[in-house]
Design an enzyme around this catalytic site. Structure first.
Site, PDB file in Angstrom:
ATOM      1  N   ALA A 406      52.355  22.404 -27.853  1.00  0.00           N
ATOM      2  CA  ALA A 406      50.918  22.668 -27.883  1.00  0.00           C
ATOM      3  C   ALA A 406      50.286  21.566 -28.724  1.00  0.00           C
ATOM      4  CB  ALA A 406      50.627  24.048 -28.467  1.00  0.00           C
ATOM      5  N   GLU A 407      49.899  20.502 -28.058  1.00  0.00           N
ATOM      6  CA  GLU A 407      49.434  19.314 -28.777  1.00  0.00           C
ATOM      7  C   GLU A 407      48.200  19.594 -29.630  1.00  0.00           C
ATOM      8  OE1 GLU A 407      52.039  18.285 -25.470  1.00  0.00           O
ATOM      9  OE2 GLU A 407      50.177  19.449 -25.543  1.00  0.00           O
ATOM     10  N   PHE A 433      55.488  11.819 -25.981  1.00  0.00           N
ATOM     11  CA  PHE A 433      55.103  10.508 -25.466  1.00  0.00           C
ATOM     12  C   PHE A 433      53.581  10.444 -25.495  1.00  0.00           C
ATOM     13  CE2 PHE A 433      59.222  11.356 -23.702  1.00  0.00           C
ATOM     14  CZ  PHE A 433      59.871  10.132 -23.649  1.00  0.00           C
ATOM     15  N   ALA A 434      53.039   9.250 -25.707  1.00  0.00           N
ATOM     16  CA  ALA A 434      51.579   9.110 -25.798  1.00  0.00           C
ATOM     17  C   ALA A 434      50.890   9.642 -24.547  1.00  0.00           C
ATOM     18  CB  ALA A 434      51.211   7.645 -26.022  1.00  0.00           C
ATOM     19  N   ASP A 435      51.531   9.526 -23.417  1.00  0.00           N
ATOM     20  CA  ASP A 435      50.948   9.985 -22.155  1.00  0.00           C
ATOM     21  C   ASP A 435      50.632  11.481 -22.151  1.00  0.00           C
ATOM     22  OD1 ASP A 435      53.127   7.992 -22.044  1.00  0.00           O
ATOM     23  OD2 ASP A 435      52.419   7.621 -20.015  1.00  0.00           O
ATOM     24  N   PRO A 439      45.927  16.720 -24.093  1.00  0.00           N
ATOM     25  CA  PRO A 439      45.433  18.046 -24.479  1.00  0.00           C
ATOM     26  C   PRO A 439      44.924  18.118 -25.915  1.00  0.00           C
ATOM     27  CG  PRO A 439      47.471  18.252 -23.249  1.00  0.00           C
ATOM     28  CD  PRO A 439      47.295  16.784 -23.529  1.00  0.00           C
ATOM     29  N   HIS A 478      55.390   8.608 -19.071  1.00  0.00           N
ATOM     30  CA  HIS A 478      56.310   8.075 -20.083  1.00  0.00           C
ATOM     31  C   HIS A 478      56.151   6.571 -20.267  1.00  0.00           C
ATOM     32  CE1 HIS A 478      58.180  11.819 -18.644  1.00  0.00           C
ATOM     33  NE2 HIS A 478      58.641  11.948 -19.874  1.00  0.00           N
TER      34      HIS A 478
END
Length: 677
Positions: A406-407, A433-435, A439, A478
């Site tokens: 849960a970013e 990963f930054a991608d 959210p 990714h």
């Protein structure tokens, strides 16, 4: 637990409550007049109909123990908690002495940071995450108190409200979530928001969560509910939801016209249910006060409001020359390696090793440093790339721990935890990963706003790490990098190292600095030989200092991250094949940007090639090119060229990735064209 009712509550307390409710309602009704007189308060959300629960929230708030996150309708709640009508008016008409933000934040956003009545944003419900975060710190530091957060029932439709309640239940955090249910989200009725008539029931299956329902229109029921909630949260160290049934007597706000969606019967009902008038009638019916006594209280409230109004109107307006203050706090200033160029006279380390060693060193240096993220601390594992390997074993699961997938929760609770004490510094892996970070962008925005919005009263001390970039065959989720999209948001430093020593030095400076730093790591270089370097003990790198990786006089190549290595290879090729000496500048820090080093190079070479992995269109290089075109045009002998990714997502198959991301061939051709111009 003491039970409140009309008979057993002492007269002094009842009089105080009636005074607060009368004063609050007078202020609530006066607020729109400021706009009519062009004095401000252009946004006002009346609280009338929420009187019982808001009075109770303020009454159970313990200054010095609790943290309170009010929402924009909580005028009576903060008045009941101890804020003065003058302080509330100063926010409403956006004066320089407004406690909330000195006129920077919207009206009807009340706070008093010194009391931990917190400054929250207009994005309703986001502050639930901050409440959970500060409650985590309260538990860690054995602090007796609660975090209380408040909003309407419609905010529970937001994902971050669910994340906060889920996380607080899972971690057993003393948070009181107050849901003030008036049946509407602006004009949207509750039936269009949620399947359950009482939204708290959406969370009825959660472990470690107590749910209390009360009549938010009734002072005594609300006081009993909030008193029980506070005692329960502290005794059991678990969250509590208090759902208060309210009515909204007026429109959602002064920009809303409720007669467009509410019929006459409903409007008559909510007016008849007015909690203030009900409380007044009870005081008379049960002979606790006489009519004259109540009129005396009402007269005092009117007089006090008039005095507060005069003082607030006389306060100065904000000074427009101060708008650039408090965008970013001053960072930690490295002293051991001020030039950022250590001698390469030892064994080289990979970037993974350098980051891991630096994290451990900084956790030893400051025992108030914490780390969490997804998949970062499970037995011998230390994240996808093992950067946090061994940290939980050394520093314990209370300082290094896994977060839910849960970013929003990861970033939002970091923001909240920093509110407990400025000595706290948090390192988070915002996503694996930054991608996958998208959210959490709402909470990223919250972090970038905090210092400016609070007029310098609060900034979250967060280092947000993200494994970024491609050249690993990872595809859409990714292999992408996101700095171009995030660089437009003021309030965050953004760094992007290319080598192990810079990764270590910038990480140390980030963790030791006050404020919010986005730390992007080129994951293709984590274990690469070309990015490995000697890393001195306690190595530090200052923000805003680029590094000349290869000196030259014929062309300035400006780059960072993965493409630094490609540019160095191209520069060597140009030298061997043509005798041209290209200067390669590794920016390392995007915000702040080292214009001095860039300008000095351009004055020397008169030709510029900007290379980065992100898309050319709207990428960070466009900003660099614009700065140079504006400020260094007279020194240029050729058009500025940019090389970057195509304006497409990154493909998964190696031939697609190679066609999309910049490579040495494209960089070489662009450089050669410029040198021959």
């Amino acid at each position: 637990m003491k039970k409140y009712d009309i008979n057993n509550t002492d007269k002094e307390t009842l009089g105080k409550w009636y005074y607060l409710m009368t004063l609050g309602r007078a202020l609530d009704e006066k607020a729109p007049s400021y706009l009519l007189q062009s004095l401000g308060w252009s946004y006002h959300a009346p609280y009338a109909g929420h009187d019982g629960i808001q009075l109770a929230m303020g009454q159970i708030f313990h200054k010095g123990e609790d943290f309170f996150f009010p929402y924009y309708r909580d005028m009576l709640a903060v008045l009941s908690a101890g804020m003065t009508p003058e302080e509330i008016i100063l926010n409403g008409i956006s004066k320089a002495t407004d406690l909330t933000s000195g006129g920077r934040h919207m009206s009807n956003h009340f706070s008093k940071m010194e009391w931990h009545i917190e400054n929250v944003s207009s994005a309703t419900g986001t502050h639930d995450l901050h409440a959970a975060g500060v409650a985590r710190a309260m538990v860690y530091y054995n602090h007796k108190g609660i975090a209380m957060t408040s909003h309407g029932e419609s905010a529970t439709s937001e994902g971050y409200v669910y994340e906060a309640i889920n996380g607080a239940s899972n971690e057993r955090l003393p948070v009181i979530f107050v849901i003030q249910d008036n049946g509407y989200g602006i004009s949207v009725p509750k039936k269009d928001q949620t399947a359950n008539r009482k939204v708290a029931d959406n969370f009825s299956g959660f472990k470690n969560l107590k749910i209390i329902h009360c009549n938010g229109k009734d002072v005594f029921d609300s006081m009993n509910a909030m008193t029980e909630a506070r005692e329960y949260a502290i005794e059991h160290r678990t969250p509590v939801i208090v759902q208060a049934n309210c009515v909204r007597i007026g429109s959602h706000s002064n920009s809303d016209k409720h007669t467009l969606y509410r019929d006459e019967n409903e409007l008559a009902y909510v007016k008849a249910a007015d909690p203030l008038y009900k409380f007044r009638r009870m005081l008379l019916r049960y002979k606790r006060f006489t009519e004259d006594e109540l009129k005396e209280i009402e007269a005092k409230a009117k007089k006090d409001l008039s005095a507060a109004n005069r003082k607030a109107l006389a306060a100065p307006d904000p000074d427009p020359s101060t708008v650039s203050k408090y965008v970013l706090p001053d960072p930690y200033q490295p002293t051991k390696y001020p030039d950022g160029n250590p001698k390469q006279d030892g064994e080289k380390e990979t970037m993974v090793t350098a980051l891991n060693k630096t994290l451990k060193a900084e956790f030893r240096h400051n025992p108030n440093t914490f780390l969490w993220g997804q998949d970062i601390a499970n037995k011998e594992k230390g994240g996808v790339f093992n950067i946090s390997k061994g940290m939980q074993q050394e520093f314990g699961e209370k300082r290094v721990f896994n977060a839910p997938i849960a970013e929003d929760y990861i970033v939002g609770t970091a923001n909240g935890m920093c509110r407990f004490d400025p000595k706290i510094h948090v390192v988070i892996e915002g996503a694996e990963f930054a991608d996958y970070f998208w959210p959490a962008v709402e909470q990223y925005v919250e972090c970038t706003h905090e210092y400016w919005r609070s007029n310098g009263q609060f900034t979250p001390n967060i280092t947000l790490r993200l494994a970024s970039g491609g050249y690993i065959g990872g595809g859409l989720y990714h292999s992408q990098t996101i700095e171009g999209a995030l660089a437009s948001l003021p309030g965050a430093r953004i760094v992007y190292p290319s080598f192990a020593d810079d990764a270590a030095g910038l990480l140390r400076t980030s963790i030791r600095s006050k404020g919010f730093t986005l730390f992007l790591e080129p994951k293709a270089q984590y274990n690469s030989i070309e990015a490995a370097s000697f890393v001195p003990d306690d190595y530090e790198v200052a923000f805003g200092k680029a590094k000349i990786r290869r000196p030259g006089n014929d062309l300035s190549i400006i780059t960072y991250g993965n493409t630094t290595h490609l540019c160095l290879n191209v520069a060597e090729q140009l030298s061997k094949e043509h005798g041209w000496n290209a200067e390669v500048i590794d920016l390392r820090s995007l915000i702040p940007l080292d214009k001095e080093t860039i300008f000095a190079s351009v004055k020397k070479t008169s030709k510029v090639l900007i290379v980065h992995e992100d898309k050319v269109f709207a990428g960070f290089g466009a900003e660099v090119a614009s700065i140079l075109g504006t400020e260094m045009f007279r020194y240029l002998d050729a058009p500025i060229r940019r090389v970057g990714a195509l304006f497409t997502p990154v493909g998964f198959h190696p031939v697609l990735e190679k066609a999309i991301l910049p490579g040495e061939e494209q960089i070489y051709k662009a450089a050669k064209d410029l040198l021959e111009y």
